[in-house]
Structures are given as structure tokens and as C-alpha cells.
Write a protein that holds these residues in place. Structure first.
Motif, mmCIF file in Angstrom:
data_model
loop_
_atom_site.group_PDB
_atom_site.id
_atom_site.type_symbol
_atom_site.label_atom_id
_atom_site.label_comp_id
_atom_site.label_asym_id
_atom_site.label_seq_id
_atom_site.Cartn_x
_atom_site.Cartn_y
_atom_site.Cartn_z
ATOM 1 N N UNK A 155 67.820 37.421 26.811
ATOM 2 C CA UNK A 155 68.834 37.434 27.865
ATOM 3 C C UNK A 155 69.409 38.822 28.074
ATOM 4 N N UNK A 156 69.609 39.532 26.974
ATOM 5 C CA UNK A 156 70.206 40.863 27.121
ATOM 6 C C UNK A 156 69.261 41.822 27.813
ATOM 7 N N UNK A 157 67.951 41.483 27.870
ATOM 8 C CA UNK A 157 67.052 42.400 28.563
ATOM 9 C C UNK A 157 66.750 41.971 29.994
ATOM 10 N N UNK A 158 67.316 40.880 30.465
ATOM 11 C CA UNK A 158 67.049 40.465 31.848
ATOM 12 C C UNK A 158 67.250 41.601 32.857
ATOM 13 N N UNK A 159 68.418 42.249 32.854
ATOM 14 C CA UNK A 159 68.593 43.274 33.898
ATOM 15 C C UNK A 159 67.575 44.393 33.776
ATOM 16 N N UNK A 160 67.199 44.739 32.552
ATOM 17 C CA UNK A 160 66.219 45.797 32.384
ATOM 18 C C UNK A 160 64.836 45.343 32.822
ATOM 19 N N UNK A 161 64.571 44.066 32.589
ATOM 20 C CA UNK A 161 63.261 43.556 33.026
ATOM 21 C C UNK A 161 63.153 43.624 34.545
ATOM 22 N N UNK A 162 64.297 43.423 35.208
ATOM 23 C CA UNK A 162 64.280 43.566 36.668
ATOM 24 C C UNK A 162 63.960 45.006 37.056
ATOM 25 N N UNK A 163 64.569 45.938 36.324
ATOM 26 C CA UNK A 163 64.286 47.343 36.591
ATOM 27 C C UNK A 163 62.806 47.639 36.398
ATOM 28 N N UNK A 164 62.241 47.115 35.316
ATOM 29 C CA UNK A 164 60.821 47.344 35.059
ATOM 30 C C UNK A 164 59.991 46.721 36.173
ATOM 31 N N UNK A 165 60.416 45.535 36.607
ATOM 32 C CA UNK A 165 59.638 44.837 37.639
ATOM 33 C C UNK A 165 59.614 45.646 38.927
ATOM 34 N N UNK A 166 60.735 46.262 39.258
ATOM 35 C CA UNK A 166 60.792 46.981 40.528
ATOM 36 C C UNK A 166 60.279 48.406 40.423
ATOM 37 N N UNK A 167 60.487 49.029 39.260
ATOM 38 C CA UNK A 167 60.126 50.444 39.165
ATOM 39 C C UNK A 167 58.940 50.720 38.267
ATOM 40 N N UNK A 168 58.444 49.750 37.527
ATOM 41 C CA UNK A 168 57.455 50.024 36.502
ATOM 42 C C UNK A 168 56.055 50.228 37.065
ATOM 43 N N UNK A 169 55.157 50.609 36.149
ATOM 44 C CA UNK A 169 53.766 50.835 36.532
ATOM 45 C C UNK A 169 52.860 49.919 35.714
ATOM 46 N N UNK A 170 51.615 49.757 36.195
ATOM 47 C CA UNK A 170 50.586 49.055 35.430
ATOM 48 C C UNK A 170 50.898 47.573 35.235
ATOM 49 N N UNK A 171 50.628 47.105 34.009
ATOM 50 C CA UNK A 171 50.786 45.677 33.726
ATOM 51 C C UNK A 171 52.229 45.298 33.485
ATOM 52 N N UNK A 206 61.261 37.424 33.027
ATOM 53 C CA UNK A 206 62.552 37.136 33.670
ATOM 54 C C UNK A 206 62.358 36.964 35.163
ATOM 55 N N UNK A 207 61.762 35.870 35.569
ATOM 56 C CA UNK A 207 61.412 35.709 36.988
ATOM 57 C C UNK A 207 62.624 35.445 37.870
ATOM 58 N N UNK A 208 63.681 34.929 37.262
ATOM 59 C CA UNK A 208 64.787 34.421 38.057
ATOM 60 C C UNK A 208 65.846 35.466 38.295
ATOM 61 N N UNK A 209 65.833 36.535 37.550
ATOM 62 C CA UNK A 209 66.974 37.457 37.552
ATOM 63 C C UNK A 209 66.980 38.304 38.821
ATOM 64 N N UNK A 210 68.071 38.176 39.551
ATOM 65 C CA UNK A 210 68.206 38.941 40.788
ATOM 66 C C UNK A 210 69.304 39.981 40.687
ATOM 67 N N UNK A 211 70.193 39.793 39.716
ATOM 68 C CA UNK A 211 71.308 40.718 39.604
ATOM 69 C C UNK A 211 72.444 40.396 40.550
ATOM 70 N N UNK A 212 72.588 39.144 40.932
ATOM 71 C CA UNK A 212 73.734 38.789 41.779
ATOM 72 C C UNK A 212 74.986 38.741 40.910
ATOM 73 N N UNK A 213 76.104 38.736 41.632
ATOM 74 C CA UNK A 213 77.361 38.758 40.891
ATOM 75 C C UNK A 213 77.517 37.528 39.985
ATOM 76 N N UNK A 214 77.109 36.368 40.538
ATOM 77 C CA UNK A 214 77.204 35.133 39.757
ATOM 78 C C UNK A 214 76.351 35.217 38.506
ATOM 79 N N UNK A 215 75.123 35.718 38.673
ATOM 80 C CA UNK A 215 74.248 35.835 37.515
ATOM 81 C C UNK A 215 74.837 36.764 36.468
ATOM 82 N N UNK A 216 75.427 37.861 36.921
ATOM 83 C CA UNK A 216 76.031 38.790 35.968
ATOM 84 C C UNK A 216 77.145 38.119 35.194
ATOM 85 N N UNK A 217 77.955 37.350 35.941
ATOM 86 C CA UNK A 217 79.086 36.721 35.273
ATOM 87 C C UNK A 217 78.587 35.762 34.195
#
Lengths: 455, 232, 460
Positions: free
Chosen positions: A165-181, A190-201
Motif C-alpha cells: 500500500x505504501x508503494x501505490x503512489x510510486x507504482x503510479x509514477x513508475x506506470x506513467x514514467x517508467x521504461x521497459x517491463x 497497483x491497477x486501481x491507484x489514480x491519486x485522487x483526493x479520496x484515495x489519498x485520504x
């Protein structure tokens, strides 16, 4: 004002974009050092597994033979499994300093899997509680086996969930900015994590809750496992402080493991995040815990030594001054005296190498301490309510023991290495948050840091 | 000072005890012990330097009554000694736990720590009433309020005999020293002597297969050794 | 979390020194009442010294009871000062500022009172000089350092010295303020403050030294703080009495001490807020923060209590079981045990989990009073049943029941501590002025988007 003490070659990364870019770049670059380390630990782990296989082939009848294995298990439980607490602590104390540390300690939750697997062979070795002293008083049914397994399983699971859970936001970063596999893996994790305010809370609340739960579970698991796997095996050993001592050394081991991991992270790339401040802060924590360790040990020793009853004298003979005296002395030296005598000096504490070396010493000392406690207990194990009347001779490790003692911790390191490729080794979102909440301001004649403390 | 320090000890043969309480009375007379009036006993503050404990075993008609004299155990490894802050109780060279009334401040820690419950605290100032004070033994201090007291193995008799022997220029003879309880017991339950002397009567009796020590698991290494009762 | 109100320095001076400047009629009433109360205690004490300890309820197996319980209780309360001042200072907890002085003062008075108890409890208190002060140089008779009762005075004296130094060092700037205000108006007080303030002028060098001394004292006093209650616990733990002889006692007692001590500080703060009109300084935020701290401490304490309880039964020795039985099933200990467990843990802690309770001054006042009732009983339940159980080899199984003498003396110790704090507040401010002003200067805000987040300026 700490400006003057800052080391000149340390670069502070100052914008969110820089952090994302830099951390991701280092996360994706897998160097030769990593592969070598992975190969070596994998080979050692194989050796360890072979050792375990030898031991298993010998059967579980001979309890004394399993002492070193139990010590290794307990060692991993008290270092690897409690390291994530360092990261959870920051949530409760709202300490900004520890943000870059958090992931390096949290990744230790992954080797928890190994800790759980290692516990399974120990199950048949716990004698039934009937007719001897134990925490369970022959009640409830299935104790201690069922409850030990459940507690440890819960602990490992909640650690993994916390890491995830603590890596969800980072996994989003990897998903959007990462390379390769990596984006695909991150998307899978972390397919569901969007970073909305509700999710953060929800995430923040959940992390606080899980952290508290993990802490309670850690205390509970350490308390019952330490009693079931060592103290209650020694008839006549009735020391109420032993479970808290075990918990305390677990915290100490967790901090030490985190410092060592941080040192390695720093020297392999994350130089601009893991700064002198962090080692300093954790060094102070390690010093405090070591002092408390001495205190807890002393409060057991003084009561037994002063009481002078034969039962307690025998226990002291067994676990401290008897045949295991060299092990006890060196454990005490490495895990308590070295931190005390070195970390009280500003020169040592206010550095990076100092806390790192002391942490290595603590890790060594704790290993010896676990050997002193568990090997003795397994060697003395007998189902009886009468105190021991004769201290057994020291039980020396055989080939399989040494293979396991080297190989199984290597396996934990291997799992840590694997985990470090699943998520970035520095928590990007926590760093970004600290950029928002931490500002340098002019104050009177110099600069000071303003720390935001959100409600 | 003898070349070889004594270790005074006693054996208590339970098999011989009839529970007549003569030892208790003798002890009271010898050591100026406060009279256990009804009030004192009801307050649970009685003084029994030696007491006969009575145990019932079984049901009538197969009822058995056990008498069990308990006195101070003169531990070599006494739990009461290290806890005293002022050395009011400590071990003398001849193996007696001596109680120094002058130094005692009355913390009562020793009483808590005595597993045999053989220490007594003076809650009141108890000077014996008028004619009774003429009974007082001049060799023994009358304890004032606020201090601990306990069985001393009649140390005043030991010292007197030692002085006597020194005056006559000879060693102490075995069995020469007799505490009040030993002297009085009609059935010879007690044997007193030097445990450090392997030939003394008490050392011989301490080797008896029936011997045991009270609360031996505490490792107090007492100088009072009991001889078990064997039922016929 | 902090109170965001901006207060001027002169307002702070005026508010916090009100207790020094004004003496309302209520002060005389309360002080007179407390003095009478103490007088009653002194009469009982004199009576006891004259007749001997027979006037107490002590008897043969129960040699330690009310006085020793009260001793442990007050030593426990005295742990509040360092807990609040030193640990919170070292961890830079901003909310400590109005709390520290009151906590330290409580420490000093509680500790002095505690130190009286073993002397009162001794059979011959007039001989105590043998024990507490090694004075006998001529005859070479020294106290026995093997006895935990010798460790006690050493630990207490060290802690008392440290705590007094702590108060004094942190009060220097306030004393200077008092000195300057008294100049020309109250000559006697002026000289008192002038001598005490050691020529404080507020130069930057002096401030630097004072801050440094505060940090050093905090760090040095921490081990002392842990050692004091550990040593008190070893009075019991090293003895062979069942249920006392437990290795866990030292940390268990220390945590219990923090539990009761911090609770006492909260009680004191609530009283100060109400009667010294410090609503601007001691705010619900402080109660909130202390409530959180109390939750952590109480849970830790409960863990140790539970472990101690379980491991008391662990060996299933008949003596241990007998003591447990006495504690749990025999009157009056069963009733006391239920009161203790409810007041010390089961009622307050779940309440503290509620934010509304933590922010209510009245409820915090009530819950912390409950905690201290419970913690007093806890010590009583530890000490007396261990002695009173039916021991082997003895036929005088006395039951302890408290006497009116003990009640009078023990209750008057509460009056002693209250009167001490009250008189202190007459001469010195109970809330540190300088700390409060420093807090005002260090508060800041950070803008994040549309929101502004409270922040503190930190030297690091």
C-alpha cells in the motif's frame, strides 16, 4: 543552524520533477554490482537450503540439533521482520527527517516471506504444553502451534500489505514514467491507484491503522515466539522480562538493519537523499535502544543474581556464565557495549560511517545473542516442571548448521534485492510531500527550517 | 578466637518431638521475650523465637498429629542479610546470623525476606510488668520498640562458655554449649554443636539419612538440620 | 496543533505572573485548609513515634503496607517532571512549553514527600542517619551497599538534585524578569530574585549557555530518571517474596510511574487552567497531545502489567498461585483489583481514544484522577498480598487492615505536595515565561495551495 556542518559534496534535490526523474533513473539502472550481489546471495541461499535439507533428513527427534536453526530463524525474525517499523514510526511521530529512509526499511517486509517459511520446520519441535511450564497453561487447544503460526502469518502478511500500500503512489509514477517491463509490473501491482483526493485520504488512514496493527502484532508475535521457542523449553526459567527483552532487541535489530541497508543504498546511488542527518538520527535511536537493551538485561540479571536461589543460579549458568560464556560476552559486547562506547561520541555519531559500522556490529551481536538464547534452550529442552539440575555442555554447530547460518540470512538479503527491483528504493511520494512541508526561511541572522505540521 | 572458626549448628529430630512446648517456655525465660498476651496474639504480633507447629494429617481415627519445632534457621546464605541497609543483621565468624539491636533502624525488610518467617518486630515498647521484671535475664538486652529480634542460638551462652574455656585454657568440648531449648527438651529433640567439626555429635547426626533442610530449594544452606519422622 | 494566537510579551508576563502578583482570598483559604490537614498528619505522626508502630495496622507477615505503597506512589508521580521536560525537550515537541515547569515542580515536591515515607515507616526514624547518610567515620561502620534500601536514598538524592537543578536552570530568565519587576516596589523580593537570578541579563552568550545546559541536563537526567524507579522496584524484586520476585519489575514500575506521573501533570494542568486563569496558554491542544502520549504510555504499561501477571502464574508454584488467588478472589483485594483495573486502564484509555474526550478539560481531569486512584491501588495490590498470603511454616496469618494513623499520615502527604506547589506559585511562575515567548517566535505557517498549514521554525 546546521548549514556549516553540511558536507559540501552533498547535493540536495529540490524540485518534484527532479526527484521523480532521478529516483526513476536510478531504479531502472541495474548495475553489475547488483547482479553480482544477487548471484552471490542466491548461491549462498542454495547452500543454506541444502543445509536445511540435511537437517530435515536427520528428522526432528533430536531437539538439540535444531538449536542453531532456531537461532537463525529468531535472528531473522528480530532483524528483518522488525525493520519496517522504522518507516511506520515516522507516521506516528510525524517526523519529516525519516521520509527518505522509509522505503529502505519497508522493503524488509518482503523477506518476511522467508521468515514465515523457516518457521514451518520448527513447528514439530515445540513440545506439547502438558506437564511443563509454558505461556499457554495447556490452553487453548492447539496452542502453541496454531497460535504461533497465526501470529507470525499475520505479522508477515500485514508487513507485505503495508509495503504494497505504501508503494501505490510510486507504482503510479513508475506506470506513467517508467521504461521497459516496469510500467506493466507496476500496473499489475497497483491497477486501481489514480491519486485522487479520496484515495489519498483512505491511503493515509489505512497506513496509520496498519502501522499500529503491525506494531502490536510484532510485540505479540515476538512475545509468544520467544517464550515458546526458548524460555519455556528451559524448565525453571521464569523471567517475565524475557519477552519484552526480545521485543526490544527486535527493535534494535530492525534499526540496525535499516541503517545498514541505508548505507548500501547511499553508496550505490541514492547519495542525494540519504544524508548525514538520517544516519545521525538513526544512530541516536540505535544508541537509545542499545542502552535500553543493557537495562533490560540488567534487570533480569540483578534479580536472579541477588536472589541466589539454586533454580535461578542454574538459569544464569545456562544462558550467561556457563558453557556459553564466550558467546554471551561477545554478544553483549557487539550489540550493547559497542553502540554505547562508540555512539556516545559526537565524532562517531555525527557521521555516516560510524552508525553504519555500529549497526553492523549490532547485527553480529544479535546473531550471537540469539545463539546464546536458542541453542541453549534447545539443548536443555526437557519436558518437566522441575528446574534443571545440570547445565548441559555447549552444543557446537556442525556442517549443516554453519551452512544454514550463512545461507538463510543470505536468502533474506536476496529477497530484499528482489524487492528493491519491484518498487523504487526511495519513496518518491513521501519526498515530494516533504518538499511541500519543509521550507528554509530566514530567521534572525541565519537560516532555519520551517516544518509544516498538518493536523 | 579459635584457630578453626566454629560453625554452630543444630539438628532437630522430629521423630522425638512430643509437642510439649518446653523449649518455647525455656526460650522465653532465657531471652527476655515479650509475654504473648491475648492482645498481642490477636494483633498477629506474637513473638515465638521457637515455635511448635502442629499439623493434622488424615481423618480420625487414622488421624496423625505432627509436631514441628521451627526456630531461626541460621542460614549460611541468608536472604535477610544483604537487604539490611545498616548491617544490623550479618553473619559472624562462627556462623551465627547476629542481630545488632543498636544498629537496627526497623526497616523490616529482613522480615519480609525471611522465607521461614522467623523474625519478629517490636511494635510496642514492652517492659515486663512489676514482679515479672525480676525474671529478666541480665545477659540479654530487652528490646525497645521499633527493632527486629530473632533467635540467636542463645549467643550469650556460647560466649560465656567460650570465655570459660579460654579461662581454663582449653578447647571447647563437644556438647558443652547448650542453648535453652536444647537444655530443656525432655526428649532430646535438639542436638547443638559445631558443624565444622566432623567428629561432633551434631555433624554425625547431620549425616543421618533422614536429614533434610527446610525450604531447601531456596538454597539458603541453613545450619538447622531436620531429621525426618519415620512412621512405624 | 499549537495554539495560533499571537500574544505580546507584556501580556504573557502579566498573565503568567498573576499568581505571583496577586494573592486572592481563596489562596489563604486553601493554604489554611492544607496547613490544618498537614497538622492533623503531624499529630498522627507524633502519636506514632511516641507509641511505636503498634498504632499502625501492620502485623507479622505484613511488615510493609501503606507507607511503602505511598512511597512508591509518590516516586511514581515524580517521574512526570523528567518525562515531560526532558524527553519532550530532546524530541522538540512544541506543545511541551506551558507544561514543563509545573511538571518539574511536581517532581520535586513529590520526590521530597516520597523520601519522607521510608523514614516515617522505619521503626526508629531517629536512627535513620545511619542509613541514609554514611556519617560514621570514627568507628568505621558503614551502611551496607548490598541493600536496595541504600540504593534508594542514593537514587532519590541524585534525582532530586538533578530535578532541582533542572528547574533552576530553566527558570533563570524568568527570575530575571521577576527581579526587574520587583525593583523599587518590593525590596525583599527584589533581593531574593536578584540573588537567585545570578546576574542574568539575557545576553546571547547567556542564552546559549542556558539552552545548552537545558539540553545537557535533559540528557544526563534521563538515565537517572530510569534508574530511580528501577531501584525502587528492586526493593521488591530482589526479595524472595513470591509475586515480588519478578525480573520485569524495573521497566514495569518505570512505565507505571510515567503513567501515573503524566496523569498527575494533566490533573495539575487542569487545575492551573481553571484557577490561575491560563486559558490562553493551556489549551485543549495540550490536553489532546498529552492524551495521545498517555494512550501510548498506558498501552505500554498494560503490556508489562499483563506479562508480569502471566509470568507470575507461569511456574505454577503454589506460593505464586496463592498470592494470585488472594489478589483476585479474596476480599478486599478482589474489589480493589477491580477498581484498580477499571480506573487505571479500562475506563480512561478507551475514553482517550476519542478526540472529544482528549480535548475536554473536565473529562481529562476526571480520567487522570481515576488513573492515579488506580495506580495507587496497583502498588498496594503488588505489595501487600505478596506478604499476606498464607505462607508455609507459620501459623500467624495476619490480615492487614489500615489504621487511622496510617490514613492520616498518608492523606496528609497529598496536602504537603499541594501546599508545596501552591507556595511555589506564590514566588515563581508555574508556566515558564521564556519558553512561552520562544514558542511565540518560532511559530510559522506554510502555504500549500489554498490551505495554510501550521508550522514551526526549527534549528536543525
Amino acid at each position: 543552524m546546521r548549514r556549516d556542518r553540511e558536507q559540501p559534496n552533498e547535493v540536495r534535490v529540490t524540485t518534484p520533477e527532479e526527484i521523480t526523474g532521478d529516483v526513476l533513473r536510478r531504479y531502472q539502472a541495474v548495475g553489475r554490482g547488483y547482479w553480482i550481489a544477487a548471484a552471490v546471495t542466491a548461491a549462498l541461499f542454495l547452500v543454506g537450503v541444502m543445509g536445511l535439507a540435511f537437517r530435515l533428513a536427520g528428522g526432528t527427534q533430536d531437539q538439540a540439533a535444531w538449536g542453531y536453526y532456531a537461532a537463525t530463524f529468531a535472528y531473522l525474525l528480530t532483524t528483518v521482520q522488525s525493520a519496517p517499523l522504522v518507516s511506520m514510526g515516522l507516521l506516528f511521530t510525524k517526523a519529516h527527517l525519516q521520509r527518505p529512509i522509509s522505503r529502505s526499511s519497508l522493503l524488509f517486509a518482503f523477506p518476511g516471506l522467508l521468515v514465515f517459511l523457516l518457521f514451518i520446520p520448527l513447528l514439530p519441535l515445540i513440545p506439547p504444553t502438558k506437564g511443563r511450564n509454558s505461556l499457554w497453561f495447556e490452553w487453548p487447544v492447539g496452542a502453541p502451534h496454531v497460535f504461533d503460526t497465526l501470529a507470525l502469518g499475520f505479522l508477515v502478511l500485514s508487513g507485505l500489505v503495508y509495503l504494497w500500500m505504501a508503494s501505490w503512489p510510486d507504482l503510479l509514477t513508475v506506470r506513467t514514467h517508467g521504461r521497459g517491463w516496469r510500467p506493466r509490473l507496476a500496473g499489475f501491482l497497483a491497477p486501481h491507484w489514480q491519486g485522487t483526493q479520496g484515495q489519498w485520504r483512505v491511503l493515509k488512514k489505512a497506513l496509520v491503522f496498519l502501522g499500529a496493527l503491525y506494531f502490536v502484532a510484532l510485540v505479540f508475535t515476538n512475545s509468544i515466539l520467544s517464550s515458546d521457542l526458548s524460555m519455556s523449553l528451559v524448565p525453571g526459567w521464569q523471567s517475565a522480562i524475557y519477552p519484552p527483552y526480545h521485543v526490544l532487541t527486535a527493535l534494535q535489530g530492525g534499526v540496525a538493519a535499516t541503517i545498514v541497508a541505508m548505507g548500501i543504498w547511499r553508496w550505490t546511488g541514492f547519495r542525494s537523499y540519504l544524508l548525514f542527518d538520517h544516519f545521525w538520527a538513526l544512530g541516536k535511536l540505535l544508541l537509545t535502544l542499545s542502552l535500553l537493551g543493557i537495562y533490560f538485561w540488567w534487570s533480569e540479571f540483578i534479580v536472579y543474581w541477588y536472589g541466589r536461589t539454586p533454580r535461578e543460579q542454574m538459569v544464569l549458568q545456562l544462558v550467561m556464565v556457563g558453557p556459553y560464556l564466550p558467546v554471551f560476552l561477545s554478544a553483549f559486547f557487539f550489540s550493547f557495549l559497542v553502540p554505547l562506547l562508540s555512539l556516545i561520541w559526537n565524532r562517531v555519531r555525527q557521521s555516516i560511517l560510524g552508525p553504519f559500522l555500529v549497526a553492523c556490529s549490532v547485527l553480529l551481536g544479535l546473531y550471537l545473542d540469539r545463539i546464546r538464547l536458542y541453542v541453549t534452550a534447545f539443548a536443555a529442552a526437557q519436558v518437566s516442571e522441575h528446574p534443571i539440575e545440570q547445565v548441559p555442555a555447549a552444543h557446537l554447530p556442525d556442517g549443516a548448521d554453519i551452512m544454514m547460518m550463512v545461507g538463510l540470512p543470505a536468502g533474506a538479503i536476496l529477497l530484499y534485492l528482489v524487492a528493491s527491483r519491484l518498487v523504487p528504493g526511495i519513496s518518491i511520494w513521501e519526498l515530494k510531500e516533504s518538499l511541500l512541508l519543509r521550507k528554509a526561511r530566514r530567521f534572525v541572522q541565519g537560516y532555519a527550517v520551517t516544518l509544516g505540521k498538518p493536523e | 578466637m579459635p584457630e578453626r572458626p566454629h560453625r554452630w549448628g543444630m539438628t532437630v529430630d522430629i521423630d522425638r518431638c512430643t509437642g510439649c512446648q518446653a523449649c518455647t517456655v525455656a526460650c522465653w525465660a532465657e531471652n527476655n521475650i515479650t509475654i504473648n498476651t491475648q492482645d498481642i496474639v490477636n494483633e498477629r504480633r506474637g513473638y515465638y523465637w521457637i515455635r511448635i507447629e502442629r499439623y493434622w494429617e488424615g481423618e480420625s481415627p487414622a488421624l496423625k498429629v505432627r509436631f514441628f519445632p521451627v526456630l531461626w534457621q541460621q542460614c549460611a546464605n541468608a536472604p535477610c542479610e544483604p537487604v539490611c541497609p545498616v548491617y544490623a543483621t550479618h553473619r559472624s565468624v562462627d556462623g551465627i546470623n547476629i542481630q545488632v539491636y543498636n544498629r537496627c533502624v526497623g526497616t523490616r525488610y529482613c522480615a519480609n525476606n525471611c522465607p521461614y518467617n522467623a523474625r519478629f518486630f517490636n511494635f510496642w515498647e514492652r517492659w515486663p510488668p512489676e514482679p515479672m521484671n525480676n525474671y529478666l535475664n541480665p545477659d540479654v538486652t530487652v528490646r525497645s520498640k521499633g527493632i527486629m529480634e530473632k533467635c540467636s542460638f542463645c549467643v550469650q551462652r556460647i560466649r560465656r562458655t567460650e570465655r570459660q574455656a579460654a579461662r581454663e585454657g582449653r578447647e571447647l568440648r563437644d556438647g558443652e554449649v547448650q542453648p535453652a531449648c536444647v537444655q530443656t527438651c525432655p526428649t532430646g529433640v535438639f542436638t547443638f554443636g559445631d558443624l565444622a567439626d566432623p567428629n561432633s555429635q551434631v555433624s554425625q547426626l547431620a549425616q543421618d539419612p533422614r536429614h533434610y533442610r527446610l525450604l531447601g530449594h531456596l538454597g539458603t544452606d541453613t545450619s538447622v538440620i531436620y531429621l525426618k519422622r519415620i512412621d512405624p | 496543533m499549537q495554539d495560533r494566537r499571537k500574544l505580546t510579551d507584556s501580556k504573557i508576563n502579566e498573565d503568567l505572573l498573576r499568581s505571583v502578583d496577586h494573592t486572592p482570598r481563596a489562596f489563604w483559604i486553601v493554604a489554611g485548609f492544607l496547613t490544618l490537614w498537614i497538622g492533623g498528619g503531624l499529630f498522627a505522626l507524633g502519636n506514632m513515634l511516641f507509641w511505636g508502630l503498634g498504632v499502625t495496622g501492620l502485623n507479622r507477615p505484613v511488615m510493609w503496607a501503606f507507607f511503602v505503597t505511598n512511597f512508591v506512589f509518590w516516586v511514581g508521580i515524580s517521574h512526570a517532571g523528567v518525562m515531560i521536560s526532558s524527553i519532550l525537550r530532546l524530541t522538540h515537541a512544541e506543545w511541551r512549553r506551558p507544561v514543563t515547569r509545573a511538571a518539574e515542580v511536581l517532581t520535586v515536591f513529590a520526590l521530597s514527600t516520597a523520601a519522607l515515607m521510608p523514614i516515617i515507616h522505619a521503626g526508629r526514624p531517629w536512627r535513620v542517619i545511619y542509613w541514609a547518610l554514611p556519617y560514621d567515620f570514627n568507628r568505621g561502620v558503614w551502611p551496607s551497599i548490598r541493600s536496595p534500601l541504600i540504593w534508594d536514598p542514593a537514587a532519590i538524592a541524585t534525582y532530586l538534585t538533578g530535578a532541582a537543578l533542572f528547574i533552576y536552570t530553566t527558570m533563570l530568565p524568568d527570575l530575571a524578569v521577576l527581579r526587574d519587576r520587583a525593583w523599587g516596589k518590593r525590596p525583599l523580593r527584589f533581593w531574593l530574585y536578584a540573588i537567585l537570578s545570578l546576574g542574568w541579563r539575557g545576553s546571547s552568550r547567556q542564552w546559549k549557555l542556558q539552552a545548552l545546559a537545558g539540553i545537557l541536563l535533559s540528557a544526563v537526567i534521563l538515565p537517572v530518571f530510569v534508574s530511580v524507579h528501577s531501584i525502587v522496584s528492586w526493593d521488591f524484586a530482589v526479595a524472595l517474596v513470591p509475586a515480588w520476585h519478578a525480573t520485569i519489575f524495573a521497566p514495569y514500575f518505570v512505565l507505571g510511574a510515567i503513567h501515573s506521573g503524566v496523569s498527575a501533570v494533566v490533573t495539575l494542568m487542569a487545575l492551573m487552567r481553571r484557577f490561575f486563569h491560563l486559558e490562553d496558554y493551556i489549551t485543549p491542544d495540550h490536553f489532546d497531545a498529552l492524551g495521545r502520549l498517555l494512550i501510548a504510555v498506558a498501552l505500554g504499561w498494560f503490556y508489562f502489567f499483563f506479562i508480569d501477571f502471566i509470568f507470575g502464574l507461569y511456574s505454577r508454584e503454589s506460593a505464586e498461585v496463592a498470592v494470585m488467588e488472594l489478589r483476585l478472589f479474596k476480599a478486599p483485594y478482589n474489589i480493589l483489583f477491580i477498581i484498580f483495573i477499571f480506573t487505571a486502564f479500562l475506563i480512561p484509555v478507551p475514553l482517550w481514544f476519542m478526540r472529544r474526550v482528549r480535548r475536554s478539560v473536565l473529562l481529562m481531569f476526571i480520567t487522570t484522577i481515576l488513573v492515579n486512584i488506580g495506580m495507587w491501588l496497583e502498588r498496594f495490590i503488588i505489595i501487600v498480598p505478596g506478604l499476606q498470603y498464607k505462607q508455609p511454616l507459620d501459623f500467624t496469618w495476619g490480615e492487614y487492615s489500615v489504621s487511622i494513623t496510617e490514613l492520616a499520615i498518608v492523606s496528609s502527604t497529598f496536602a504537603v505536595v499541594s501546599l508545596g506547589i501552591l507556595l511555589f506559585s506564590k514566588l515563581f511562575p508555574l508556566v515558564p515565561l521564556s519558553d512561552q515567548k520562544e514558542g511565540q517566535r518560532l511559530q510559522d505557517e506554510i502555504e500549500i495551495g489554498k490551505r495554510s498549514v501550521p508550522a514551526v521554525i526549527r534549528e536543525e
